[in-house]
Design a protein around this motif. Sequence first.
Motif, PDB file in Angstrom:
ATOM      1  N   GLU A  41       1.013  -1.272   0.033  1.00  0.00           N
ATOM      2  CA  GLU A  41       0.045   0.069  -0.017  1.00  0.00           C
ATOM      3  C   GLU A  41       0.831   1.185   0.018  1.00  0.00           C
ATOM      4  O   GLU A  41       0.636   2.133  -0.608  1.00  0.00           O
ATOM      5  N   VAL A  42       1.973   1.272   0.540  1.00  0.00           N
ATOM      6  CA  VAL A  42       3.076   2.311   0.606  1.00  0.00           C
ATOM      7  C   VAL A  42       3.344   2.728  -0.773  1.00  0.00           C
ATOM      8  O   VAL A  42       3.234   4.074  -1.115  1.00  0.00           O
ATOM      9  N   ALA A  43       3.819   1.899  -1.371  1.00  0.00           N
ATOM     10  CA  ALA A  43       4.274   1.952  -2.904  1.00  0.00           C
ATOM     11  C   ALA A  43       3.146   2.511  -3.509  1.00  0.00           C
ATOM     12  O   ALA A  43       3.357   3.329  -4.341  1.00  0.00           O
ATOM     13  N   GLU A  44       1.915   1.944  -3.660  1.00  0.00           N
ATOM     14  CA  GLU A  44       0.790   2.194  -4.447  1.00  0.00           C
ATOM     15  C   GLU A  44       0.241   3.879  -3.986  1.00  0.00           C
ATOM     16  O   GLU A  44       0.146   4.480  -5.280  1.00  0.00           O
ATOM     17  N   ASN A  45       0.552   4.174  -2.812  1.00  0.00           N
ATOM     18  CA  ASN A  45       0.352   5.389  -2.301  1.00  0.00           C
ATOM     19  C   ASN A  45       1.016   6.406  -2.908  1.00  0.00           C
ATOM     20  O   ASN A  45       0.656   7.482  -3.491  1.00  0.00           O
ATOM     21  N   LEU A  46       2.290   6.003  -2.846  1.00  0.00           N
ATOM     22  CA  LEU A  46       3.548   6.931  -3.419  1.00  0.00           C
ATOM     23  C   LEU A  46       3.407   7.129  -4.765  1.00  0.00           C
ATOM     24  O   LEU A  46       3.598   8.063  -5.565  1.00  0.00           O
ATOM     25  N   ALA A  47       2.943   5.949  -5.647  1.00  0.00           N
ATOM     26  CA  ALA A  47       2.794   6.008  -6.947  1.00  0.00           C
ATOM     27  C   ALA A  47       1.733   7.115  -7.566  1.00  0.00           C
ATOM     28  O   ALA A  47       1.944   8.025  -8.451  1.00  0.00           O
ATOM     29  N   SER A  48       0.501   6.895  -6.659  1.00  0.00           N
ATOM     30  CA  SER A  48      -0.548   7.815  -6.910  1.00  0.00           C
ATOM     31  C   SER A  48       0.081   9.385  -6.585  1.00  0.00           C
ATOM     32  O   SER A  48      -0.332  10.141  -7.544  1.00  0.00           O
ATOM     33  N   LEU A  49       0.852   9.314  -5.462  1.00  0.00           N
ATOM     34  CA  LEU A  49       1.388  10.897  -5.180  1.00  0.00           C
ATOM     35  C   LEU A  49       2.031  11.571  -6.257  1.00  0.00           C
ATOM     36  O   LEU A  49       2.052  12.601  -6.545  1.00  0.00           O
ATOM     37  N   TYR A  50       3.013  10.687  -6.680  1.00  0.00           N
ATOM     38  CA  TYR A  50       4.082  10.991  -8.023  1.00  0.00           C
ATOM     39  C   TYR A  50       3.170  11.544  -8.920  1.00  0.00           C
ATOM     40  O   TYR A  50       3.412  12.393  -9.534  1.00  0.00           O
ATOM     41  N   ASP A  51       2.158  10.516  -9.584  1.00  0.00           N
ATOM     42  CA  ASP A  51       1.276  11.007 -10.615  1.00  0.00           C
ATOM     43  C   ASP A  51       0.804  12.382 -10.320  1.00  0.00           C
ATOM     44  O   ASP A  51       0.476  12.984 -11.351  1.00  0.00           O
ATOM     45  N   TYR A  52       0.187  12.582  -8.922  1.00  0.00           N
ATOM     46  CA  TYR A  52      -0.498  13.769  -8.834  1.00  0.00           C
ATOM     47  C   TYR A  52       0.376  14.723  -9.133  1.00  0.00           C
ATOM     48  O   TYR A  52       0.302  15.877  -9.621  1.00  0.00           O
ATOM     49  N   MET A  53       1.699  14.860  -8.506  1.00  0.00           N
ATOM     50  CA  MET A  53       2.440  15.691  -8.486  1.00  0.00           C
ATOM     51  C   MET A  53       3.019  16.114 -10.077  1.00  0.00           C
ATOM     52  O   MET A  53       2.990  17.434 -10.048  1.00  0.00           O
ATOM     53  N   SER A  54       3.218  15.107 -10.774  1.00  0.00           N
ATOM     54  CA  SER A  54       3.389  15.397 -12.192  1.00  0.00           C
ATOM     55  C   SER A  54       2.126  16.088 -12.911  1.00  0.00           C
ATOM     56  O   SER A  54       2.460  17.133 -13.637  1.00  0.00           O
ATOM     57  N   MET A  55       1.243  15.684 -12.716  1.00  0.00           N
ATOM     58  CA  MET A  55      -0.185  16.425 -13.177  1.00  0.00           C
ATOM     59  C   MET A  55      -0.161  17.930 -12.809  1.00  0.00           C
ATOM     60  O   MET A  55      -0.427  18.682 -13.508  1.00  0.00           O
ATOM     61  N   ARG A  56       0.205  18.056 -11.408  1.00  0.00           N
ATOM     62  CA  ARG A  56       0.181  19.466 -10.770  1.00  0.00           C
ATOM     63  C   ARG A  56       1.297  20.208 -11.401  1.00  0.00           C
ATOM     64  O   ARG A  56       1.109  21.499 -11.575  1.00  0.00           O
ATOM     65  N   LEU A  57       2.406  19.815 -11.707  1.00  0.00           N
ATOM     66  CA  LEU A  57       3.575  20.498 -12.064  1.00  0.00           C
ATOM     67  C   LEU A  57       3.117  20.861 -13.691  1.00  0.00           C
ATOM     68  O   LEU A  57       3.664  22.083 -14.272  1.00  0.00           O
ATOM     69  N   VAL A  58       2.678  20.056 -14.576  1.00  0.00           N
ATOM     70  CA  VAL A  58       1.974  20.485 -15.944  1.00  0.00           C
ATOM     71  C   VAL A  58       1.139  21.562 -15.733  1.00  0.00           C
ATOM     72  O   VAL A  58       1.365  22.564 -16.416  1.00  0.00           O
ATOM     73  N   GLN A  59       0.269  21.588 -14.844  1.00  0.00           N
ATOM     74  CA  GLN A  59      -0.418  22.672 -14.611  1.00  0.00           C
ATOM     75  C   GLN A  59       0.114  23.930 -14.023  1.00  0.00           C
ATOM     76  O   GLN A  59      -0.155  25.016 -14.507  1.00  0.00           O
ATOM     77  N   ALA A  60       1.200  23.736 -13.250  1.00  0.00           N
ATOM     78  CA  ALA A  60       1.732  24.726 -12.942  1.00  0.00           C
ATOM     79  C   ALA A  60       2.635  25.602 -14.036  1.00  0.00           C
ATOM     80  O   ALA A  60       2.685  26.871 -13.854  1.00  0.00           O
ATOM     81  N   ASN A  61       3.154  24.792 -14.936  1.00  0.00           N
ATOM     82  CA  ASN A  61       3.806  25.350 -16.068  1.00  0.00           C
ATOM     83  C   ASN A  61       2.791  25.833 -17.028  1.00  0.00           C
ATOM     84  O   ASN A  61       3.341  27.193 -17.484  1.00  0.00           O
TER      85      ASN A  61
END
Length: 129
Positions: A79-99
């Motif tokens: 579950e920890v790895a799955e949660n981190l994977a989702s968080l990394y996906d979220y961060m990447s999406m947010r950075l595209v929006q930030a750009n």
Amino acid sequence: MNAATALRQYQRVDTQVQVAEASPHRLIQMLLEGAMARLFKARGAMEHGQIELKGPLISSAISIIGGLREALDLSQGGEVAENLASLYDYMSMRLVQANVHSSIETIDEVLGLLRNIKTAWDAIEPDGE
């Protein structure tokens, strides 16, 4: 060769040596530090109206976060790895929006998330490394 070029070359060699000698635990720390450093620079570029600099810096941070995601062992990490994977996906999406929107607030959001992950990672004792 001017001094700035020599310094960049030295830093590149120094980083390569650090990576070659680093433990897996330290490599993750270095990736987190690298993503955060690029986002701090992108934030500064936005604050100073250097819009042409922010895109490559944010793209580099997204690539590093992608590398962190790829380093996860989903079969062993549960579950920890799955949660981190989702968080990394979220961060990447947010950075595209930030750009796209030149949003310092969104950069700060992702920086806060990375800071939390790094703090937790730094607290882990590496196994025999």
